[in-house]
Design an enzyme around this catalytic site. Sequence first.
Site, PDB file in Angstrom:
ATOM      1  N   GLY A  28       3.718  -3.651  -3.726  1.00 16.57           N
ATOM      2  CA  GLY A  28       3.652  -3.841  -5.173  1.00 16.57           C
ATOM      3  C   GLY A  28       4.178  -2.592  -5.853  1.00 16.57           C
ATOM      4  O   GLY A  28       5.335  -2.511  -6.268  1.00 16.57           O
ATOM      5  N   ARG A  29       3.322  -1.575  -5.870  1.00 13.76           N
ATOM      6  CA  ARG A  29       3.628  -0.328  -6.574  1.00 13.76           C
ATOM      7  C   ARG A  29       4.990   0.258  -6.195  1.00 13.76           C
ATOM      8  O   ARG A  29       5.754   0.690  -7.049  1.00 13.76           O
ATOM      9  CB  ARG A  29       2.531   0.695  -6.243  1.00 13.76           C
ATOM     10  N   CYS A  67     -11.215   4.035 -29.398  1.00 11.00           N
ATOM     11  CA  CYS A  67     -12.498   4.729 -29.590  1.00 11.00           C
ATOM     12  C   CYS A  67     -13.255   4.888 -28.285  1.00 11.00           C
ATOM     13  O   CYS A  67     -14.319   4.289 -28.073  1.00 11.00           O
ATOM     14  CB  CYS A  67     -13.325   3.977 -30.621  1.00 11.00           C
ATOM     15  N   GLU A  68     -12.708   5.655 -27.398  1.00 10.55           N
ATOM     16  CA  GLU A  68     -13.324   5.977 -26.110  1.00 10.55           C
ATOM     17  C   GLU A  68     -12.822   7.374 -25.738  1.00 10.55           C
ATOM     18  O   GLU A  68     -11.619   7.633 -25.839  1.00 10.55           O
ATOM     19  CB  GLU A  68     -12.830   5.036 -24.993  1.00 10.55           C
ATOM     20  N   GLU A  97       3.739  -6.674   1.879  1.00 12.47           N
ATOM     21  CA  GLU A  97       3.317  -7.044   0.514  1.00 12.47           C
ATOM     22  C   GLU A  97       3.363  -5.849  -0.434  1.00 12.47           C
ATOM     23  O   GLU A  97       2.341  -5.478  -1.025  1.00 12.47           O
ATOM     24  CB  GLU A  97       1.875  -7.579   0.529  1.00 12.47           C
ATOM     25  N   GLY A 147       0.757  -1.241   0.000  1.00 12.62           N
ATOM     26  CA  GLY A 147       0.000   0.000   0.000  1.00 12.62           C
ATOM     27  C   GLY A 147       0.789   1.293   0.000  1.00 12.62           C
ATOM     28  O   GLY A 147       0.207   2.368  -0.161  1.00 12.62           O
TER      29      GLY A 147
HETATM   30  N1  LLP Z   1      -1.603  -6.947  -1.027  1.00 14.49           N
HETATM   31  C1  LLP Z   1      -2.890  -7.048  -1.397  1.00 14.49           C
HETATM   32  C2  LLP Z   1      -3.752  -8.024  -0.742  1.00 14.49           C
HETATM   33  C3  LLP Z   1      -3.384  -6.217  -2.401  1.00 14.49           C
HETATM   34  O1  LLP Z   1      -4.660  -6.313  -2.764  1.00 14.49           O
HETATM   35  C4  LLP Z   1      -2.531  -5.276  -3.040  1.00 14.49           C
HETATM   36  C5  LLP Z   1      -3.025  -4.389  -4.087  1.00 14.49           C
HETATM   37  C6  LLP Z   1      -1.182  -5.229  -2.618  1.00 14.49           C
HETATM   38  C7  LLP Z   1      -0.754  -6.072  -1.612  1.00 14.49           C
HETATM   39  C8  LLP Z   1      -0.189  -4.293  -3.226  1.00 14.49           C
HETATM   40  O2  LLP Z   1      -0.513  -2.965  -3.004  1.00 14.49           O
HETATM   41  P1  LLP Z   1       0.500  -1.800  -3.441  1.00 14.49           P
HETATM   42  O3  LLP Z   1       1.750  -1.921  -2.602  1.00 14.49           O
HETATM   43  O4  LLP Z   1       0.794  -1.970  -4.884  1.00 14.49           O
HETATM   44  O5  LLP Z   1      -0.256  -0.557  -3.157  1.00 14.49           O
HETATM   45  N2  LLP Z   1      -4.625  -0.964  -9.961  1.00 14.49           N
HETATM   46  C9  LLP Z   1      -4.537   0.036  -8.920  1.00 14.49           C
HETATM   47  C10 LLP Z   1      -3.997  -0.541  -7.644  1.00 14.49           C
HETATM   48  C11 LLP Z   1      -4.767  -1.730  -7.126  1.00 14.49           C
HETATM   49  C12 LLP Z   1      -4.173  -2.333  -5.889  1.00 14.49           C
HETATM   50  C13 LLP Z   1      -4.819  -3.620  -5.564  1.00 14.49           C
HETATM   51  N3  LLP Z   1      -4.244  -4.323  -4.457  1.00 14.49           N
HETATM   52  C14 LLP Z   1      -3.733   1.201  -9.433  1.00 14.49           C
HETATM   53  O6  LLP Z   1      -3.272   1.170 -10.587  1.00 14.49           O
HETATM   54  O7  LLP Z   1      -3.570   2.216  -8.754  1.00 14.49           O
END
Ligand code: LLP
Length: 421
Positions: free
Chosen positions: A277-278, A344-345, A275, A241
């Site tokens: 991601g981003r 086309c959007e 966890e 997050g």
């Molecule tokens: N753990 C779980 C259970 C999650 O659902 C997610 C992301 C993460 C970890 C990783 O979160 P992060 O560190 O990336 O914030 N598509 C959206 C973001 C969706 C996130 C969904 N869950 C965007 O492009 O902003």
Amino acid sequence: MEYSDHFTYRQDELHAEDCSVADLAAKYGTPLYVYSRSSLEGAFREYDDNLRIPHRICYAVKANSSLAVLQLMASLGAGFDIVSVGELARVIQAGGDPGRVVYSGVGKREDEIRFALEQGIYCFNVESAPELERISQVASSMGATAPVAVRVNPNVDPKTHPYISTGLKKNKFGVPVEEAYELYRRAGELPGIRVTGIDCHIGSQMTTTGPLMEALETLVTMAGRLKADHPHLDHLDIGGGLGINYRDENCVSAAAYMESLNSRLASLGLTVLVEPGRSLVGNAGILVTRVEYVKKGAETDFAVVDAGMNDMIRPALYEAWMAIAPVRRGAAPVRHCSVVGPICESGDFLGLDRELEVKAGDLLVQFSAGAYGFSMSSNYNSRPRAAEVMVYGDQEQLIRSRETLDDLWRHEILLSGVSAG
Ligand code: LLP
């Protein structure tokens, strides 16, 4: 504007590490995703080095699930957070260890649970009572024991876009605290289940640690209460997050966030799982695109580029603002324009109302495109998906070739007995 030490201008030419982005575009075509290996490694190490209590960084595969990215993460010692069998299969295909995988998500199918058990994953993050019952049934039928954590929904406002908030009462994710205690009690009596953790993930693109630390307090309290009845409880999974700087968010760093965990969690005696991601991949990637036309509009001009919302959907889906800049500076006049794709959007844009140096034929780059870029891409409007390249110093390697037209209908079957009229 420079979003990472690894994407910089040298004599007004954008470089990805030591590779000229224009050269990469010439060699591999556009639209093109370019990732910096050094940036990926640096982002992982920022987490790993600054968390000085027993831990595992479980990279959230959904952010960028390309095999080479997973392979690199595995080589750095990462675990993985997955939400489908497809993601688990990718981790394995990339050489990742299933024993370091946590499995999140509200909709785990029976076959997915079985596969995950066969592979020996580290933990299931359970999101509901019926899911817990199902995991117990599947595990028992296999003579296996499933390690589980309950995903707690602490009802904390992550103060982010509503589509990416997950820890509020109204969201579909996790279970409220009181219900979680009930689920833990039930887990204790079910066959085929071993309680090994407590899990939580409240949302994405958080720019401060306030909401994360607030949620953490709930987990710490729960750990204290659950320990006695669950002797195998060994970890706390605090989710991902942490946000990144797309513009001027001034996001707290992973190092500072990890530092605040050290003191708060040291005495707990549990392994901490994170966890992200981003924040591991977002600013390690760019999307390179070519301007096909500059079109005069009634209110604003349009730079029509060859990347569309099928390649990068974040602006369309979340009205996300992502920086756009020329690959070569000083080569075109500054214009007020919107950068739009060929789809086309009306929602097909990479950026609205920008001041950009732009002319037809030029290359533009969208920064911060490493997370939720390619992994959310599609073939909408029958567009083959982009190629991906990883750079490392002055070395580059294609990690995904551009889809061909044949790829578009690879799994399709024409009707039998119908011929052209
Ligand atoms: N753990 C779980 C259970 C999650 O659902 C997610 C992301 C993460 C970890 C990783 O979160 P992060 O560190 O990336 O914030 N598509 C959206 C973001 C969706 C996130 C969904 N869950 C965007 O492009 O902003």
